[in-house]
Scaffold this motif. Structure first.
Motif, PDB file in Angstrom:
ATOM      1  N   ALA A   1       0.852  -1.182   0.000  1.00 47.51           N
ATOM      2  CA  ALA A   1       0.000   0.000   0.000  1.00 47.51           C
ATOM      3  C   ALA A   1       0.893   1.238   0.000  1.00 47.51           C
ATOM      4  O   ALA A   1       1.942   1.255   0.651  1.00 47.51           O
ATOM      5  N   PRO A   2       0.493   2.288  -0.724  1.00 47.87           N
ATOM      6  CA  PRO A   2       1.336   3.488  -0.828  1.00 47.87           C
ATOM      7  C   PRO A   2       1.216   4.382   0.400  1.00 47.87           C
ATOM      8  O   PRO A   2       0.665   5.482   0.353  1.00 47.87           O
ATOM      9  N   THR A   3       1.779   3.931   1.499  1.00 48.63           N
ATOM     10  CA  THR A   3       1.716   4.671   2.752  1.00 48.63           C
ATOM     11  C   THR A   3       3.072   5.316   3.048  1.00 48.63           C
ATOM     12  O   THR A   3       4.098   4.932   2.487  1.00 48.63           O
ATOM     13  N   THR A   4       3.061   6.262   3.957  1.00 45.12           N
ATOM     14  CA  THR A   4       4.315   6.894   4.368  1.00 45.12           C
ATOM     15  C   THR A   4       5.290   5.866   4.911  1.00 45.12           C
ATOM     16  O   THR A   4       6.493   5.901   4.607  1.00 45.12           O
ATOM     17  N   ALA A   5       4.779   4.937   5.703  1.00 46.37           N
ATOM     18  CA  ALA A   5       5.645   3.910   6.280  1.00 46.37           C
ATOM     19  C   ALA A   5       6.280   3.047   5.193  1.00 46.37           C
ATOM     20  O   ALA A   5       7.466   2.688   5.272  1.00 46.37           O
ATOM     21  N   ALA A   6       5.497   2.709   4.161  1.00 43.63           N
ATOM     22  CA  ALA A   6       6.033   1.886   3.071  1.00 43.63           C
ATOM     23  C   ALA A   6       7.096   2.643   2.295  1.00 43.63           C
ATOM     24  O   ALA A   6       8.134   2.073   1.919  1.00 43.63           O
ATOM     25  N   PHE A   7       6.854   3.925   2.066  1.00 41.16           N
ATOM     26  CA  PHE A   7       7.841   4.736   1.350  1.00 41.16           C
ATOM     27  C   PHE A   7       9.126   4.863   2.171  1.00 41.16           C
ATOM     28  O   PHE A   7      10.229   4.747   1.635  1.00 41.16           O
ATOM     29  N   GLU A   8       8.991   5.112   3.442  1.00 41.26           N
ATOM     30  CA  GLU A   8      10.177   5.246   4.300  1.00 41.26           C
ATOM     31  C   GLU A   8      10.985   3.953   4.319  1.00 41.26           C
ATOM     32  O   GLU A   8      12.220   3.978   4.222  1.00 41.26           O
ATOM     33  N   HIS A   9      10.295   2.834   4.445  1.00 43.17           N
ATOM     34  CA  HIS A   9      10.994   1.546   4.465  1.00 43.17           C
ATOM     35  C   HIS A   9      11.748   1.316   3.158  1.00 43.17           C
ATOM     36  O   HIS A   9      12.917   0.897   3.167  1.00 43.17           O
TER      37      HIS A   9
END
Length: 330
Positions: A283-291
């Motif tokens: 899912a395109p979430t902030t957490a996914a982007f940061e990871h």
């Protein structure tokens, strides 16, 4: 200035033949980098083979939806082309972020890809530089290296590639079209430039005498949300301290395509394969982007004075990916 011969080619075939027949030749396009290096004594060609008037100055829309950009298309014309602005916005943004208006009016697509590093040790013939003079050492490693590489460098060279355009092309999965005495071939932009390794003098995978004839932008990335961001010391006419180009598609709430490339962090546009792999299916979430971004940048090996590039590149990437998310939903 050292004297040199000058010949003008009328076709790619003639250009390759003229080059092959003249040891020490260089191709001349817009000249915005080569001529500067000749003035500095870094380049000392025996012959200039002028390819600026070859019939390679068009942007062509192909039947399959791809876009072919001729090698002599000027940067300003490419940035303003309606198909580029509508279908590959990251490329237009990257071109407009590079150099000045006057230079963009002269610089060509092929020349932009082939421009050499702006490392001051490379440009100063009185300083050691393995890229300019193999075996002489890398003056930047223990010297001034604030602007230099944090990814993919070697003990022999820590230079970065200066192109903005190439970063966008790498993220868009573009290919470089080449022609030489052995015929035509193409190479992915993301693999066209070399990491320094043991041979930093070899900037690209281009073979001796080969000519860049164009760039092919694939139909698969046409129309997808894309963007380019660049951080630099001043608002205009400065090379990047860090940059990022990204292409994103979100379907049914998850990322099903991601193309990410960093600029000014390595000797080539750094295609962020680990970050892309981590994002696809998520899912395109902030957490996914940061990871994903942290995973990519974990391979970095900053030097004494350029570790600041990592949080800078991280912030740029997170901003671009977040901004693209809303536009990327289908």
């Amino acid at each position: 200035m050292k004297t040199f011969d000058y010949v003008r080619a009328t076709s790619p075939e003639e250009a390759a033949e003229l080059f092959a027949a003249r040891p020490g030749a260089r191709y001349l396009g817009g000249g915005t980098n080569l001529v500067d290096l000749m003035k500095l004594g870094v380049e000392r060609p025996e012959t200039l083979v002028d390819v600026s008037r070859l019939p390679l100055d068009e942007v062509q829309e192909c039947p399959d939806g791809s876009l072919r950009v001729g090698a002599t298309v000027r940067n300003s014309d490419l940035a303003a082309h309606p198909a580029v602005r509508a279908r590959y916005p990251a490329l237009s943004q990257a071109l407009l972020a590079g150099a000045s208006g006057q230079l963009r009016n002269a610089a060509t697509t092929g020349g932009n890809l082939l421009q050499r590093t702006r490392c001051p040790y490379f440009q100063d013939v009185s300083k050691p530089c393995n890229k300019r003079a193999p075996g002489s050492g890398c003056g930047a490693r223990e010297g001034v290296h604030r602007d230099h590489a944090v990814l993919g460098h070697s003990p022999h060279c820590i230079a970065t590639h200066p192109s903005d355009m190439a970063v966008a092309l790498a993220a868009l999965d573009a290919r470089v079209e080449l022609y030489g005495t052995e015929g035509a071939r193409s190479v992915p932009v993301a693999e066209f430039h070399r990491l320094p390794g043991e041979h930093p003098e070899r900037d690209t995978e281009i073979l001796p005498g080969e000519l860049v004839t164009g760039v092919l932008l694939p139909a698969a990335s046409a129309g997808l949300p894309s963007a380019y961001r660049k951080a630099r010391d001043r608002a205009s006419y400065a090379f990047a301290l860090a940059s990022v180009a990204a292409v994103l598609r979100v379907t049914d709430g998850v990322v099903d395509h991601a193309g990410i490339a960093f600029g000014a962090l390595a000797q080539r546009p750094w295609r962020a394969g680990r970050a892309e792999e981590a994002l696809v299916g998520a899912a395109p979430t902030t957490a996914a982007f940061e990871h994903a971004v942290d995973l990519e940048l974990s391979a970095a090996e900053p030097l004494r004075d350029n570790a600041f590039k990592l949080p800078l590149a991280r912030s740029l990437a997170l901003d671009v990916l977040t901004r693209l998310t809303a536009a990327a939903r289908t």
